[in-house]
Design a protein around this motif. Structure first.
Motif, PDB file in Angstrom:
ATOM      1  N   ASN A  48       0.833  -1.198   0.000  1.00  0.00           N
ATOM      2  CA  ASN A  48       0.000   0.000   0.000  1.00  0.00           C
ATOM      3  C   ASN A  48       0.868   1.249   0.000  1.00  0.00           C
ATOM      4  O   ASN A  48       1.901   1.316   0.668  1.00  0.00           O
ATOM      5  CB  ASN A  48      -0.997   0.013   1.169  1.00  0.00           C
ATOM      6  N   THR A  69      -2.052  -0.843  -3.783  1.00  0.00           N
ATOM      7  CA  THR A  69      -3.245  -0.153  -3.299  1.00  0.00           C
ATOM      8  C   THR A  69      -2.826   1.258  -2.933  1.00  0.00           C
ATOM      9  O   THR A  69      -1.857   1.453  -2.197  1.00  0.00           O
ATOM     10  CB  THR A  69      -3.830  -0.870  -2.069  1.00  0.00           C
ATOM     11  N   ARG A  84     -10.366  10.349  -9.679  1.00  0.00           N
ATOM     12  CA  ARG A  84     -11.397   9.309  -9.467  1.00  0.00           C
ATOM     13  C   ARG A  84     -12.054   8.908 -10.780  1.00  0.00           C
ATOM     14  O   ARG A  84     -12.277   7.718 -11.038  1.00  0.00           O
ATOM     15  CB  ARG A  84     -12.454   9.804  -8.481  1.00  0.00           C
ATOM     16  N   HIS A  88     -11.878   5.046 -12.348  1.00  0.00           N
ATOM     17  CA  HIS A  88     -13.044   4.230 -12.698  1.00  0.00           C
ATOM     18  C   HIS A  88     -13.036   3.863 -14.177  1.00  0.00           C
ATOM     19  O   HIS A  88     -13.362   2.719 -14.543  1.00  0.00           O
ATOM     20  CB  HIS A  88     -14.328   4.963 -12.324  1.00  0.00           C
ATOM     21  N   GLY A  93     -10.820   1.537  -9.835  1.00  0.00           N
ATOM     22  CA  GLY A  93     -11.530   2.147  -8.724  1.00  0.00           C
ATOM     23  C   GLY A  93     -11.354   1.435  -7.405  1.00  0.00           C
ATOM     24  O   GLY A  93     -11.371   2.062  -6.342  1.00  0.00           O
ATOM     25  N   GLN A  94     -11.148   0.128  -7.435  1.00  0.00           N
ATOM     26  CA  GLN A  94     -10.985  -0.641  -6.196  1.00  0.00           C
ATOM     27  C   GLN A  94      -9.588  -0.488  -5.604  1.00  0.00           C
ATOM     28  O   GLN A  94      -9.376  -0.837  -4.444  1.00  0.00           O
ATOM     29  CB  GLN A  94     -11.268  -2.129  -6.467  1.00  0.00           C
ATOM     30  N   ARG A  95      -8.660   0.023  -6.389  1.00  0.00           N
ATOM     31  CA  ARG A  95      -7.279   0.135  -5.912  1.00  0.00           C
ATOM     32  C   ARG A  95      -6.899   1.547  -5.464  1.00  0.00           C
ATOM     33  O   ARG A  95      -5.838   1.737  -4.874  1.00  0.00           O
ATOM     34  CB  ARG A  95      -6.301  -0.299  -7.017  1.00  0.00           C
ATOM     35  N   THR A  97      -8.037   5.146  -3.510  1.00  0.00           N
ATOM     36  CA  THR A  97      -8.905   5.918  -2.625  1.00  0.00           C
ATOM     37  C   THR A  97      -8.386   7.344  -2.579  1.00  0.00           C
ATOM     38  O   THR A  97      -7.173   7.566  -2.528  1.00  0.00           O
ATOM     39  CB  THR A  97      -8.904   5.329  -1.205  1.00  0.00           C
TER      40      THR A  97
END
Length: 220
Positions: A48, A69, A84, A88, A93-95, A97
């Motif tokens: 991460n 991540t 963002r 997407h 998008g899942q990786r 934030t």
């Protein structure tokens, strides 16, 4: 203090307006420091990554494509919205934030929660020396033992140093952008109680800008 706050607010508005007027202004290709950082992070076993000053996300998206991540922060909501949207559209998008955050404030993360931190030309924004030291203290807090901090900064050998509008504390403003130019002594001071792995000089952009790429790790 009032002058520092006014400069910070002016810079925030300037970056907001710049990102709004020039979406994806740095393109999709990752920066050379990010490519180097991915290898360094992987060698350290990182999974991460926290990116400070992610902007519209070219490097954050690259880290995500490389399998990390990513927690991406910036004080520009406009830049992070672009990040963002790109994440997407690229199926990342899942990786990734995103968090709107001003690095003058404590990082919104628990202690020892990150494996690596990346900051490309973030520490040399319009931050005072005191604020830079506080930020690196926060980076130290959120990194795990053995974690890697890789950052780049423009230094006092840059052609813009000592020109333009002077704000004190080695901060000079050109075309609305304020830069804190680093002397080598500041790099060494920020590495106190770290393992300083590398201070690599390189050039970037049209001027060209002259920078250092600094890699330091927390002792285990």
């Amino acid at each position: 203090m009032a002058d520092e706050q006014e400069l910070a607010q002016t810079q925030r508005r300037h970056w907001q307006d710049t990102y709004a007027a020039h979406p994806g202004m740095y393109g999709e290709k990752p920066s050379d420091p990010a490519v180097h950082a991915a290898s360094a992070f992987r060698a350290a076993g990182a999974t991460n990554v926290l990116e400070l000053g992610a902007g519209h996300g070219r490097d954050a998206l690259f880290f995500a494509r490389e399998g990390f991540t990513v927690q991406a922060t910036d004080f520009s909501p406009v830049g992070l919205e672009q990040l963002r949207d790109a994440a997407h559209s690229q199926g990342l998008g899942q990786r990734v934030t995103t968090t709107v955050h001003d690095v003058r404030e404590p990082l919104p993360l628990p202690n020892t929660s990150m494996d690596a931190v990346f900051a490309h030309m973030l520490l040399c924004m319009a931050l005072s020396t005191k604020e830079i030291h506080a930020l690196v203290g926060e980076v130290r807090r959120v990194l795990r033992p053995g974690g890697v901090f890789l950052y780049t900064v423009r230094h006092t050998g840059d052609a813009h140093y000592s020109t333009g509008t002077a704000h004190g504390d080695d901060i000079f403003e050109h075309s609305g952008f304020a830069v804190h130019f680093f002397p080598r002594e500041l790099v060494d001071a920020l590495a106190d109680r770290w393992n300083l792995q590398e201070v690599h000089a390189f050039e970037e952009g049209e001027l060209p800008r002259r920078l250092w790429r600094v890699t330091q790790t927390l002792p285990r």
